[in-house]
Design a protein around this motif. Structure first.
Motif, PDB file in Angstrom:
ATOM      1  N   GLU A 108       0.809  -1.211   0.000  1.00 33.52           N
ATOM      2  CA  GLU A 108       0.000   0.000   0.000  1.00 33.52           C
ATOM      3  C   GLU A 108       0.845   1.266   0.000  1.00 33.52           C
ATOM      4  O   GLU A 108       0.601   2.194  -0.772  1.00 33.52           O
ATOM      5  N   HIS A 109       1.856   1.318   0.860  1.00 32.37           N
ATOM      6  CA  HIS A 109       2.718   2.499   0.950  1.00 32.37           C
ATOM      7  C   HIS A 109       3.428   2.738  -0.383  1.00 32.37           C
ATOM      8  O   HIS A 109       3.482   3.865  -0.885  1.00 32.37           O
ATOM      9  N   GLU A 110       3.985   1.671  -0.952  1.00 31.90           N
ATOM     10  CA  GLU A 110       4.712   1.786  -2.216  1.00 31.90           C
ATOM     11  C   GLU A 110       3.789   2.237  -3.342  1.00 31.90           C
ATOM     12  O   GLU A 110       4.149   3.095  -4.144  1.00 31.90           O
ATOM     13  N   LEU A 111       2.576   1.682  -3.405  1.00 32.45           N
ATOM     14  CA  LEU A 111       1.641   2.061  -4.458  1.00 32.45           C
ATOM     15  C   LEU A 111       1.241   3.529  -4.332  1.00 32.45           C
ATOM     16  O   LEU A 111       1.159   4.239  -5.329  1.00 32.45           O
ATOM     17  N   ASN A 112       0.997   3.993  -3.119  1.00 24.60           N
ATOM     18  CA  ASN A 112       0.678   5.415  -2.926  1.00 24.60           C
ATOM     19  C   ASN A 112       1.809   6.298  -3.433  1.00 24.60           C
ATOM     20  O   ASN A 112       1.578   7.292  -4.139  1.00 24.60           O
ATOM     21  N   LYS A 113       3.034   5.942  -3.078  1.00 27.97           N
ATOM     22  CA  LYS A 113       4.206   6.724  -3.497  1.00 27.97           C
ATOM     23  C   LYS A 113       4.364   6.676  -5.020  1.00 27.97           C
ATOM     24  O   LYS A 113       4.571   7.713  -5.660  1.00 27.97           O
ATOM     25  N   GLU A 114       4.234   5.499  -5.613  1.00 24.72           N
ATOM     26  CA  GLU A 114       4.382   5.343  -7.056  1.00 24.72           C
ATOM     27  C   GLU A 114       3.259   6.065  -7.807  1.00 24.72           C
ATOM     28  O   GLU A 114       3.484   6.637  -8.870  1.00 24.72           O
ATOM     29  N   PHE A 115       2.046   6.049  -7.254  1.00 24.63           N
ATOM     30  CA  PHE A 115       0.931   6.713  -7.929  1.00 24.63           C
ATOM     31  C   PHE A 115       1.123   8.229  -7.943  1.00 24.63           C
ATOM     32  O   PHE A 115       0.759   8.892  -8.905  1.00 24.63           O
ATOM     33  N   GLU A 116       1.743   8.769  -6.902  1.00 25.91           N
ATOM     34  CA  GLU A 116       2.087  10.204  -6.902  1.00 25.91           C
ATOM     35  C   GLU A 116       3.056  10.522  -8.034  1.00 25.91           C
ATOM     36  O   GLU A 116       2.915  11.537  -8.723  1.00 25.91           O
ATOM     37  N   ILE A 117       4.040   9.648  -8.241  1.00 27.55           N
ATOM     38  CA  ILE A 117       5.009   9.829  -9.320  1.00 27.55           C
ATOM     39  C   ILE A 117       4.292   9.766 -10.673  1.00 27.55           C
ATOM     40  O   ILE A 117       4.537  10.584 -11.560  1.00 27.55           O
ATOM     41  N   ILE A 118       3.382   8.804 -10.821  1.00 28.87           N
ATOM     42  CA  ILE A 118       2.615   8.647 -12.058  1.00 28.87           C
ATOM     43  C   ILE A 118       1.797   9.911 -12.336  1.00 28.87           C
ATOM     44  O   ILE A 118       1.791  10.419 -13.458  1.00 28.87           O
ATOM     45  N   CYS A 119       1.131  10.419 -11.324  1.00 29.32           N
ATOM     46  CA  CYS A 119       0.322  11.640 -11.485  1.00 29.32           C
ATOM     47  C   CYS A 119       1.184  12.816 -11.900  1.00 29.32           C
ATOM     48  O   CYS A 119       0.798  13.617 -12.756  1.00 29.32           O
ATOM     49  N   GLN A 120       2.365  12.931 -11.324  1.00 27.53           N
ATOM     50  CA  GLN A 120       3.291  14.014 -11.683  1.00 27.53           C
ATOM     51  C   GLN A 120       3.735  13.871 -13.138  1.00 27.53           C
ATOM     52  O   GLN A 120       3.777  14.849 -13.881  1.00 27.53           O
ATOM     53  N   LYS A 121       4.044  12.648 -13.558  1.00 23.07           N
ATOM     54  CA  LYS A 121       4.457  12.419 -14.946  1.00 23.07           C
ATOM     55  C   LYS A 121       3.315  12.732 -15.912  1.00 23.07           C
ATOM     56  O   LYS A 121       3.547  13.276 -16.987  1.00 23.07           O
ATOM     57  N   LEU A 122       2.077  12.396 -15.530  1.00 26.90           N
ATOM     58  CA  LEU A 122       0.919  12.718 -16.367  1.00 26.90           C
ATOM     59  C   LEU A 122       0.775  14.231 -16.528  1.00 26.90           C
ATOM     60  O   LEU A 122       0.531  14.721 -17.627  1.00 26.90           O
ATOM     61  N   LEU A 123       0.931  14.951 -15.434  1.00 29.58           N
ATOM     62  CA  LEU A 123       0.843  16.399 -15.468  1.00 29.58           C
ATOM     63  C   LEU A 123       1.916  17.000 -16.361  1.00 29.58           C
ATOM     64  O   LEU A 123       1.660  17.855 -17.195  1.00 29.58           O
ATOM     65  N   GLU A 124       3.147  16.524 -16.223  1.00 29.79           N
ATOM     66  CA  GLU A 124       4.249  17.002 -17.043  1.00 29.79           C
ATOM     67  C   GLU A 124       3.995  16.714 -18.518  1.00 29.79           C
ATOM     68  O   GLU A 124       4.246  17.548 -19.386  1.00 29.79           O
ATOM     69  N   SER A 125       3.470  15.520 -18.797  1.00 28.90           N
ATOM     70  CA  SER A 125       3.177  15.139 -20.175  1.00 28.90           C
ATOM     71  C   SER A 125       2.106  16.019 -20.787  1.00 28.90           C
ATOM     72  O   SER A 125       2.215  16.460 -21.938  1.00 28.90           O
ATOM     73  N   LYS A 126       1.070  16.335 -20.013  1.00 28.04           N
ATOM     74  CA  LYS A 126      -0.011  17.201 -20.508  1.00 28.04           C
ATOM     75  C   LYS A 126       0.516  18.611 -20.763  1.00 28.04           C
ATOM     76  O   LYS A 126       0.126  19.248 -21.728  1.00 28.04           O
ATOM     77  N   LEU A 127       1.393  19.091 -19.904  1.00 28.94           N
ATOM     78  CA  LEU A 127       1.965  20.416 -20.095  1.00 28.94           C
ATOM     79  C   LEU A 127       2.823  20.465 -21.359  1.00 28.94           C
ATOM     80  O   LEU A 127       2.765  21.420 -22.112  1.00 28.94           O
ATOM     81  N   GLU A 128       3.608  19.413 -21.592  1.00 30.85           N
ATOM     82  CA  GLU A 128       4.446  19.358 -22.795  1.00 30.85           C
ATOM     83  C   GLU A 128       3.585  19.330 -24.054  1.00 30.85           C
ATOM     84  O   GLU A 128       3.902  19.980 -25.040  1.00 30.85           O
ATOM     85  N   ASN A 129       2.509  18.554 -24.023  1.00 31.18           N
ATOM     86  CA  ASN A 129       1.644  18.421 -25.196  1.00 31.18           C
ATOM     87  C   ASN A 129       0.827  19.668 -25.485  1.00 31.18           C
ATOM     88  O   ASN A 129       0.385  19.875 -26.610  1.00 31.18           O
ATOM     89  N   SER A 130       0.626  20.517 -24.480  1.00 27.93           N
ATOM     90  CA  SER A 130      -0.174  21.731 -24.692  1.00 27.93           C
ATOM     91  C   SER A 130       0.660  22.893 -25.244  1.00 27.93           C
ATOM     92  O   SER A 130       0.137  23.915 -25.615  1.00 27.93           O
ATOM     93  N   GLN A 131       1.968  22.721 -25.267  1.00 26.36           N
ATOM     94  CA  GLN A 131       2.844  23.815 -25.738  1.00 26.36           C
ATOM     95  C   GLN A 131       3.070  23.749 -27.226  1.00 26.36           C
ATOM     96  O   GLN A 131       3.013  22.853 -27.909  1.00 26.36           O
TER      97      GLN A 131
END
Length: 131
Positions: A108-131
């Protein structure tokens, strides 16, 4: 805005565990499938923001084949979930350019931590694609 997640895992216990953890993260809406064919059918009407995808799926399409379709046809980012860490499988998986790779067993702890990383990568990807 809720993050729409599709979990594709053929082990029901692991699928339910991941769904429970991600749902409790908040601001997520989760759908599930247990094989690649069903996952693609869900994608057709659900259009998730990200797909968490077991590499070792049974059925007509394994996880890598399903990921290739997600990338080429739908342009949806995906994260592999794998308990299989042999070199050739991981090399094949990396060639499909996953957003992230989660390794089983997952706690559970690892998945929570990894999901935060995934969400950050998704955000970064959306920002790159919008430019």
């Amino acid at each position: 805005m809720k993050l729409k997640v599709l979990i594709v895992e053929d082990n029901l216990i692991i699928q339910m565990f991941i769904e429970h953890i991600i749902t409790n993260v908040g601001s997520t809406h989760v759908k599930t499938a247990d094989n690649g064919t069903d996952a693609l059918a869900v994608v057709d009407h659900y259009m998730p923001d990200v797909v968490l995808l077991d590499i070792g799926l049974g059925g007509n399409l394994n996880g890598i084949e399903t990921a290739t379709i997600l990338k080429e046809k739908y342009k949806i980012p995906f994260v592999y979930i794998t308990g299989n860490s042999d070199f050739s499988t991981l090399e094949s998986a990396k060639k499909t350019e996953p957003l992230h790779i989660l390794r089983k067993p997952i706690d559970e702890h690892e998945l929570n931590k990894e999901f935060e990383i995934i969400c950050q990568k998704l955000l970064e990807s959306k920002l790159e694609n919008s430019q």
